[in-house]
Design an enzyme around this catalytic site. Structure first.
Site, mmCIF file in Angstrom:
data_model
loop_
_atom_site.group_PDB
_atom_site.id
_atom_site.type_symbol
_atom_site.label_atom_id
_atom_site.label_comp_id
_atom_site.label_asym_id
_atom_site.label_seq_id
_atom_site.Cartn_x
_atom_site.Cartn_y
_atom_site.Cartn_z
ATOM 1 N N PHE A 185 0.730 -1.365 0.265
ATOM 2 C CA PHE A 185 0.002 -0.064 0.074
ATOM 3 C C PHE A 185 0.828 1.336 0.195
ATOM 4 O O PHE A 185 0.357 2.227 0.556
ATOM 5 C CB PHE A 185 -0.899 -0.034 1.383
ATOM 6 C CG PHE A 185 -1.731 -1.264 1.520
ATOM 7 C CD1 PHE A 185 -2.440 -1.716 0.571
ATOM 8 C CD2 PHE A 185 -1.434 -1.810 2.742
ATOM 9 C CE1 PHE A 185 -2.989 -3.154 0.589
ATOM 10 C CE2 PHE A 185 -2.231 -3.183 2.874
ATOM 11 C CZ PHE A 185 -2.964 -3.833 1.900
ATOM 12 N N GLY A 232 -4.413 -0.313 -9.454
ATOM 13 C CA GLY A 232 -4.069 -0.210 -8.105
ATOM 14 C C GLY A 232 -4.586 0.715 -7.008
ATOM 15 O O GLY A 232 -4.959 0.595 -5.947
ATOM 16 N N GLU A 233 -4.968 1.802 -7.725
ATOM 17 C CA GLU A 233 -5.131 2.886 -6.963
ATOM 18 C C GLU A 233 -6.635 3.658 -7.171
ATOM 19 O O GLU A 233 -7.299 4.123 -6.358
ATOM 20 C CB GLU A 233 -4.017 4.041 -6.848
ATOM 21 C CG GLU A 233 -2.872 3.372 -6.514
ATOM 22 C CD GLU A 233 -1.488 4.325 -6.505
ATOM 23 O OE1 GLU A 233 -0.793 4.076 -7.584
ATOM 24 O OE2 GLU A 233 -1.012 4.767 -5.522
#
Ligand code: FAD
Ligand code: SF4
Lengths: 331, 759
Positions: free
Chosen positions: B261, B725-726
Site C-alpha cells: 500500500f 492499483g489505486e
C-alpha cells in the site's frame, strides 16, 4: 515482555499455593487480555499459573432455579449454551456482541470479568497513567478520551470497564463466587467492579490471590422483554462506545420490573436502582423511557472527546427500552 | 460484445474484452495455491538451520529532545545477548544525505539516519537495537536498556494547531499549476458559491505483514537480504550507498509481500538495522518490527483543504480555489498531488490552487494508496456535491454539465477518457434515476437512506523497465524482472502476457520477480506496474519471437524459408504459417534442430514520451454509494456500492476486480473508520494496534459491484492498460459523505465520519 516461568495446575489449592512462591505471579486463563498486556510491558508477571484445567468448567442448574456459569467456560460456550440461550437470552446477546468468534472461543467467563480497561494510555508505557502506575497522573484527562467514561469518574482516572458480558450480568443481578486464601465467598455483581476514586489501580474488589470460580444467575429471568444494544464504531470487533442491557417484565402495558445497565460509560457496568424503580409501575412508553435515560445520566460528565457519549447513551437507552418493550418504531 | 462488462463473483459471468486466449480472462492467481497452502515465504520467514541472531528495536518514549545517557549493562549481562547498538557504538557510515535518499525519498531534506545521533526527532524513533540468540531474549533485554533524556516540552504536532508555520515547499514533486483566469473575482461574481474546510487526519498503511528483514551473512562475506519491500532494487541501492557495498555484496530478495500500500516504497529502518548488525557482527541477523512500531514511520499526511467554488445559476462552474495545507516532518519535505485534481476534473476558466506544508515533529509522511489523489478528490467531490445541491441540480447531472473534455491544467487532450460512460453505466446499474432529490426523505425503520456519487481519477503512467526471457529446448519459458508482487497479482498477469505474446500455455511460463539480480524495474507503486513491466514483458517476448523465427527460417527445409515474420503466427508453442496452419514447427523442434539449448532475449522498454507527452493520461471512475444512517444513534452502514471504472484494457478481469474491491473497501475505511489518533500533549500516536486502529471488518462490507467500462487507448503504452492499483479507493469517501448528506441533510467534511458527527 519480561521473563517468566509457567505452571499448569489442576486444583485451586495448588493454584493458590503457587502464589507464595513468586514476586508477581498471575493466573492465566484464555490469555486474550493478559498476553497482549504482557507484550506491551503493562503486565510484567514473573510467573504464570495456568488455571484452565481447574474444574470450574461447566454450566449447571442451581437449586434455587438459577444457573451457575463456571469461570473457565469460554465466552463462546456460554453464549451458545442451550440453557443460557433459552433462559438468559440477554446474556447470550451481550456476549456475542463482544470481540470476535476467535477471541470468544479462547476467552473465559472469569477472564472477561477481570479484563482491564482499553484506555490507550494504560496500554502505552511511555505515558503516565494512574491505573498502571499509581501516582504518575492521568493522561486521558486533557488528552484523547473519546472511548472513556462519563459516569462515576474521578480526577485520578476516567477509564471504562470494556466488557459486554458484564453489562448483562449486572442487569441480571448475577453473583460472583470466589475462592481464595481465606476460603470461599460470594460478591453481588454490583459490588464486584468498583469506581476509580483515588485507587484507580484497583479494578474490582477481589483480594490478591482470589480466583473467580463461577457466576450465579438468579432464577429471575427476563426472556420476553430484553435487549442488549451495543453502539460502536464498526459493525463488529469493536468495543462499545455505549452499550445498554435492558430487561423488562410487562403486564397489560405496565412495567412490573425493570433492569437497566450501561456499558462503555464507567469504570464498572452502570446501574441505577432509583431509575429502575421509577420505571417499575409506569406504563410502557417512550416518554418514561426518555425520563429514565435523562435520570440515569444525570451527573454525567464529559471530558471533551467523549462528551457526545452523554447524548448517545440517552438515545441508546430509549432505543433499547423501546425494543425490549416491543414497542413499534414510529417511522 | 456488450459494452458493459459484468463482473460478478463467478468466472462464468465474465467476458473478455479482448479476443486473446489469456488476456482479458478471469484467470486465478498462479501463486494462489502457494499462498493458501502457506508455502509462500515472507521476509521474516527465511531462516538458516542455526545461528541466526534476532534484533529487537527499542523505540523512543519521548517525541523531542536528546539522549543524555545510555545504560546497556543490565541488558548485556543476560546470557545470550550479543550486543546492543545505540548511537554511541554505531560505526561511521555514509556522510552525505544523498547516500540515504532512496528512490521514493522526497527531493532535498535529510533522510532519517537511525542510531546516528543523540537527537530525538519523533515519537517511537528507533534508538537501539538489541541483538540476541533468540527473539524472546532480545525482546526481554530491550526492556533492560535504560536511556536518560533531555526532553523538549514544546512540540509541533497537530496540523490545525500549527497552521501559522505553513510555507511553500522548496521542491514539489507535483508542481502546482499557475492560476488561470481570476478565480477570486469570478467567485465574487458567481451566483452560487460554496466555501468550506475539509480535514482529514493521519492514517497508517498497516499491511498485515510486519516490516522485516532477514540478512544472511554468507561465507564469502556477501549478504543475501530478504526484505519486505515494494522494490528490491531500491532496498539494494540504499544499502549499497549507506554501507558502501557493491552489487555483488548485497543481494535483495522479496518474493512475496503481505501488503504494501506504499509502506514499502521506502526502505524501512529494520533493513538498515539488520544490515548494520550483520556487517558488524559478521553474523546473520533478523529484525522484525512490532505492530506498535508499524506506526513509527510513514503515514498518510493530515490535510486541511479550504475549497471555494462558484457556479452560475444554470450550474456552470465559474471559479475553483483549493488552498491546501498538509504536514511533513522537520527533516524532509513530503509533497503529494493533492490540489491539482481540483484544476483538472471539471471545465472551469478561473482556477487558483495552492499547497503549503507545515513541518511537524513526526516522521516524514509516506505515499499511501493513491497518495494525494484520495485526499484531494474527497474534498473536491464533496464540495462539488454541495454546489450541485445549492444550484438545485442532480449531482450527477452537475458533473456532466461541467465535464472536462481536456486537461485544463496542462492544456492537453486526454489520451482517452470514458468517464461519461462510467457515469452512465454506473448510474444505470445503481438505479440512480430513482433517486429522490430531497435529502433526508427516505426512511426505512430506524434508518435514513441516502445515495451519493463521486468521481475518481488516477494517473496512468508508464516507466522504463527491463525484462529478460529465456525459452529452453523443452519449450518452457522463463521471464524475469526485478519488479514486485505486493498482492496485486503481478506474477499472474505477467505470466498471462508472456504466454499470450509468445503463444504458449501459461503452465509453460515461469515469471520471476523480487530479486535484485533480475533486470531493472521501477518500484511497484503508482499503479504503473501493469503498464511498465507488462510492456517490457511483451517487448521481450516479441523479441524472442523474432529470434525464434530467424532460427526457424534458417533450418533445412524450413516451411518458412520464403516468408516474413508477419506471415506466421505463434500459437500452441508452434510457429505456423498464417496461410496454412498445417505447416508448422514447434518451438522445441526449432531449438533442437538448430542445436541450441535455449534462446534468450533481454530488452529495455521505454515509454514513448514524445507521443505520451502530448496527452494527459488518467484512469477514471464513478462511484455510487448507498448508506443507511441510524437516525438516533448516528451509526452509518454502507449497504451498496457500484464502481464503474475506465482503465483501458483489462488484462485479467478477476485480479482487476479484486483490486477495485480492495480499493473500495479501503475507501469505506477512509470514510468511516481510519484515524491514527494523536495525543497532542505527547506528540504520540495512541491507537497503535489493530484493536483500536479501525479498518472495516466483514460485517461492515456489503454489496460491491464493479463495472469495467470499455476504453481503448493506444497512447498510454503498447498494452493499452492503465493500471488499477489505486483508482478503486479514489472518490469513495466523497461518495459516502455525499450519501450521508442525502440520507440525513447533514454535510460531513471531516474524515473519518464517525457517529459523533451525526448526533
Ligand atoms: C481485539 C480484542 C477485542 C475485544 N473486544 C471485546 C468486546 O467487544 N467486548 C468484550 O466484552 N470483550 C472484548 N475483548 C476482551 C475479551 O473479552 C477478554 O480479553 C477476555 O474475556 C478475557 O478472558 P481470558 O480468559 O482470555 O482472560 P486472560 O487474558 O487469561 O486473563 C485476564 C485477566 O484475568 C485474570 N483471570 C482470568 N481468569 C481468572 C479467574 N478465574 N479468577 C481470577 N482471575 C482471573 C488473569 O489473571 C488476568 O489478569 C476483546 C479482546 C481483544 C483482544
Ligand atoms: S483514564 Fe485511567 S487508565 Fe486511562 S490514563 Fe487515566 S488513569 Fe490511566
Amino acid at each position: 515482555m519480561n521473563k517468566f516461568t509457567f505452571i499448569s495446575v489442576d486444583n485451586p489449592d495448588a493454584a493458590i499455593a503457587e502464589l507464595d512462591e513468586h514476586d508477581s505471579p498471575k493466573f492465566i486463563a484464555g490469555g486474550t487480555n493478559l498476553l497482549d498486556l504482557m507484550k506491551e510491558n503493562v503486565e510484567r508477571p514473573d510467573h504464570l499459573i495456568d488455571i484452565t484445567h481447574l474444574a470450574f468448567n461447566t454450566i449447571e442448574n442451581n437449586a434455587d432455579g438459577g444457573l451457575r456459569l463456571g469461570a473457565l467456560v469460554t465466552n463462546a460456550d456460554t453464549a451458545w449454551n442451550v440453557e443460557v440461550e433459552k433462559r438468559y437470552p440477554l446474556l447470550s446477546q451481550a456476549i456475542l456482541a463482544g470481540a470476535s468468534p476467535q477471541l470468544r472461543n479462547m476467552a473465559t467467563n472469569g477472564g472477561n470479568l477481570m479484563q482491564r480497561t482499553r484506555c490507550y494510555y494504560f496500554y502505552d508505557t511511555a505515558t503516565p497513567c494512574n491505573k498502571r502506575e499509581p501516582g504518575s497522573g492521568c493522561s486521558a484527562i486533557g488528552g484523547y478520551n473519546r472511548i472513556l467514561a462519563i459516569l462515576g469518574t474521578s480526577e485520578h482516572c476516567i477509564a471504562t470497564h470494556p466488557s459486554d458480558m458484564c453489562v448483562a450480568l449486572a442487569a441480571l443481578g448475577a453473583i460472583v463466587n470466589i475462592t481464595g486464601k481465606n476460603g470461599e465467598r460470594s460478591i453481588p455483581f454490583a459490588d464486584f467492579h468498583r469506581l476509580p476514586g483515588d485507587r484507580p489501580e484497583l479494578d474490582n474488589t477481589l483480594e490478591a490471590g482470589d480466583i473467580v470460580t463461577s457466576i450465579d444467575l438468579p432464577a429471575e429471568d427476563f426472556t420476553t422483554h430484553y435487549k442488549y444494544l451495543k453502539v460502536r464504531d464498526r459493525a463488529s470487533y469493536a468495543f462499545a462506545l455505549v452499550s445498554v442491557a435492558a430487561a423488562l417484565k410487562i403486564e397489560n402495558g405496565k412495567i412490573l420490573e425493570a433492569r437497566l445497565a450501561l456499558g462503555g460509560v464507567a469504570h464498572k457496568p452502570w446501574r441505577s436502582l432509583e431509575v429502575e424503580n421509577m420505571l417499575a409501575g409506569s406504563a410502557v412508553g417512550k416518554e418514561v423511557f426518555q425520563k429514565a435515560a435523562d435520570a440515569i445520566l444525570e451527573g454525567a460528565k464529559g471530558y471533551g472527546d467523549n462528551t457526545f457519549k452523554i447524548e448517545l447513551a440517552k438515545r441508546a437507552i430509549v432505543r433499547a427500552l423501546t425494543e425490549a418493550a416491543g414497542l413499534e418504531e414510529q417511522a | 460484445m456488450s459494452l458493459l462488462q459484468k463482473v460478478g463473483v463467478s468466472a462464468e459471468n465474465l467476458e473478455p474484452n479482448d479476443g486473446g486466449k489469456y488476456i482479458g480472462k478471469p484467470i486465478s492467481r498462479v501463486d494462489g495455491r502457494t499462498k493458501v497452502t502457506g508455502n509462500a515465504k515472507y521476509a521474516a520467514e527465511f531462516n538458516m538451520r542455526t545461528g541466526i541472531l534476532h534484533g529487537y528495536v527499542v523505540s523512543s518514549p519521548i517525541t523531542k529532545g536528546k539522549i543524555t545517557a545510555v545504560n546497556t549493562r543490565q541488558a548485556l549481562s543476560q546470557k545470550g545477548v550479543v550486543t546492543v547498538f545505540t548511537h554511541l557504538n554505531v560505526p561511521g557510515l555514509a556522510w552525505f544525505d544523498r547516500s540515504y535518499r532512496d528512490q521514493d525519498a522526497p527531493p532535498g531534506g535529510s533522510p532519517f539516519r537511525p542510531l546516528q545521533g543523540d537527537e530525538i526527532l519523533f515519537s517511537q524513533q528507533p534508538i537501539a537495537l538489541v541483538v540476541a540468540e533468540t527473539f524472546e531474549l532480545a525482546r526481554y533485554a530491550a526492556t533492560l536498556v535504560h536511556f536518560e533524556y533531555e526532553v523538549k516540552e514544546e512540540l509541533s504536532v497537530g496540523l490545525e494547531q500549527n497552521l501559522d508555520k505553513a510555507k511553500k515547499p522548496e521542491k514539489h514533486r507535483f508542481p502546482v499549476p499557475k492560476p488561470r483566469g481570476d478565480a477570486e473575482k469570478a467567485l465574487k461574481e458567481s451566483a452560487i458559491t460554496v466555501e468550506e474546510d475539509y480535514y482529514h487526519g493521519y492514517e497508517h498503511h498497516n499491511p498485515m505483514e510486519m516490516f522485516a528483514s532477514t540478512v544472511i551473512y554468507g561465507d564469502d562475506d556477501r549478504l543475501t537480504i530478504y526484505d519486505k519491500t515494494q522494490g528490491v532494487l531500491n532496498s539494494q541501492s540504499y544499502i549499497k550507498s549507506v554501507f558502501g557495498l557493491s552489487d555483488n555484496e548485497a543481494r535483495v530478495i522479496s518474493p512475496f509481500m503481505g501488503g504494501g500500500f506504499g509502506s514499502g516504497l521506502r526502505p524501512q529502518y529494520q533493513l538498515y538495522m539488520a544490515v548494520l548488525a550483520s556487517l558488524e557482527l559478521k553474523r546473520s541477523v533478523k529484525v522484525v518490527l512490532t505492530r506498535q512500531q508499524m506506526f513509527s514511520f510513514g503515514h498518510r499526511p493530515a490535510t486541511l483543504q479550504k475549497i471555494s467554488l462558484g457556479a452560475s445559476a444554470d450550474g456552470k462552474l465559474q471559479a475553483i480555489i483549493n488552498k491546501c495545507v498538509s504536514e511533513t516532518s522537520t527533516f524532509e519535505e513530503y509533497t503529494e498531488n493533492i490540489v491539482n485534481w481540483s484544476g483538472q476534473m471539471y471545465q472551469c476558466d478561473n482556477v487558483t490552487l495552492d499547497h503549503q506544508l507545515v513541518p511537524l515533529d513526526l516522521y516524514t509522511p509516506l505515499d499511501m494508496r493513491a497518495p494525494g489523489g484520495v485526499t484531494g478528490m474527497y474534498a473536491l467531490e464533496i464540495a462539488i456535491d454541495e454546489l450541485a445541491v445549492k444550484v438545485g441540480i442532480d449531482p450527477l447531472e452537475f458533473r456532466l454539465i461541467n465535464y472536462a473534455e481536456k486537461d485544463q491544467n496542462l492544456d492537453k487532450p486526454f489520451s482517452s477518457k470514458e468517464l461519461r460512460e462510467c457515469y452512465r453505466q454506473g448510474a444505470e446499474r445503481f438505479g440512480w434515476s430513482k433517486r429522490n432529490p430531497k435529502a433526508g426523505a427516505t426512511v426505512e425503520g430506524n434508518n435514513l437512506v441516502g445515495w451519493g456519487v463521486a468521481t475518481g481519477c488516477w494517473e496512468a503512467n508508464q516507466m522504463p523497465s527491463r525484462a529478460k526471457a529465456m525459452l529452453s529446448a523443452d519449450g518452457k519459458l522463463t521471464v524475469g524482472c526485478a519488479t514486485a508482487d505486493i498482492g496485486t497479482g503481478t506474477y499472474t498477469v505477467m505470466t498471462q502476457i508472456a504466454a499470450e505474446v509468445l503463444g504458449v500455455v501459461m503452465e509453460d511460463v515461469l515469471f520471476k520477480l523480487g530479486d535484485s539480480v533480475l533486470p531493472m524495474s521501477p518500484l511497484q507503486g503508482g499503479s504503473w506496474t501493469m503498464a511498465t513491466v507488462g510492456s517490457a514483458v511483451k517487448l521481450v517476448c516479441d523479441e524472442l519471437k523474432g529470434k525464434l523465427f530467424k532460427l526457424a527460417k534458417k533450418l533445412e527445409n524450413s516451411p518458412f524459408s520464403n516468408v516474413k515474420e508477419e506471415d506466421v503466427i505463434f500459437s500452441d508453442s508452434r510457429i505456423q504459417l498464417k496461410a496454412d496452419t498445417q505447416k508448422y514447427l514447434t518451438f522445441s523442434e526449432v531449438l533442437q534442430k538448430s542445436e541450441v539449448n535455449y534462446l534468450e532475449a533481454d530488452t529495455t522498454s521505454l515509454p514513448n514520451m514524445l507521443e505520451q507527452n502530448k496527452y494527459s493520461r488518467f484512469t477514471h471512475s464513478a462511484v455510487f454509494v448507498e448508506v443507511k444512517v441510524d437516525k438516533d444513534l448516528g451509526t452509518v452502514h454502507v449497504t451498496r456500492v457500484v464502481d464503474a471504472v475506465a482503465a483501458g484494457r483489462i488484462i485479467n478481469t478477476k485480479t482487476a476486480r479484486s483490486q477495485i474491491l480492495g480499493g473500495v473497501v479501503w475507501g469505506i475505511s477512509m470514510a468511516l473508520h481510519e484515524d491514527t489518533v494523536m495525543d497532542n500533549n505527547f506528540g504520540r500516536f495512541m491507537n497503535h494496534n489493530l484493536a483500536e486502529y479501525h479498518v472495516p471488518v466483514n460485517a461492515d462490507i456489503k454489496d460491491i459491484d464493479v463495472i469495467f467500462v470499455e476504453e481503448h487507448d493506444d497512447i498510454v503504452n503498447p498494452l493499452g492498460v492503465k493500471g488499477l492499483g489505486e483508482i478503486g479507493i479514489v472518490g469513495v469517501a466523497a461518495a459516502v459523505s455525499n450519501a450521508i448528506y442525502h440520507a440525513t441533510g447533514k454535510r460531513l467534511r471531516n474524515l473519518p465520519m464517525q457517529l459523533d458527527q451525526l448526533l
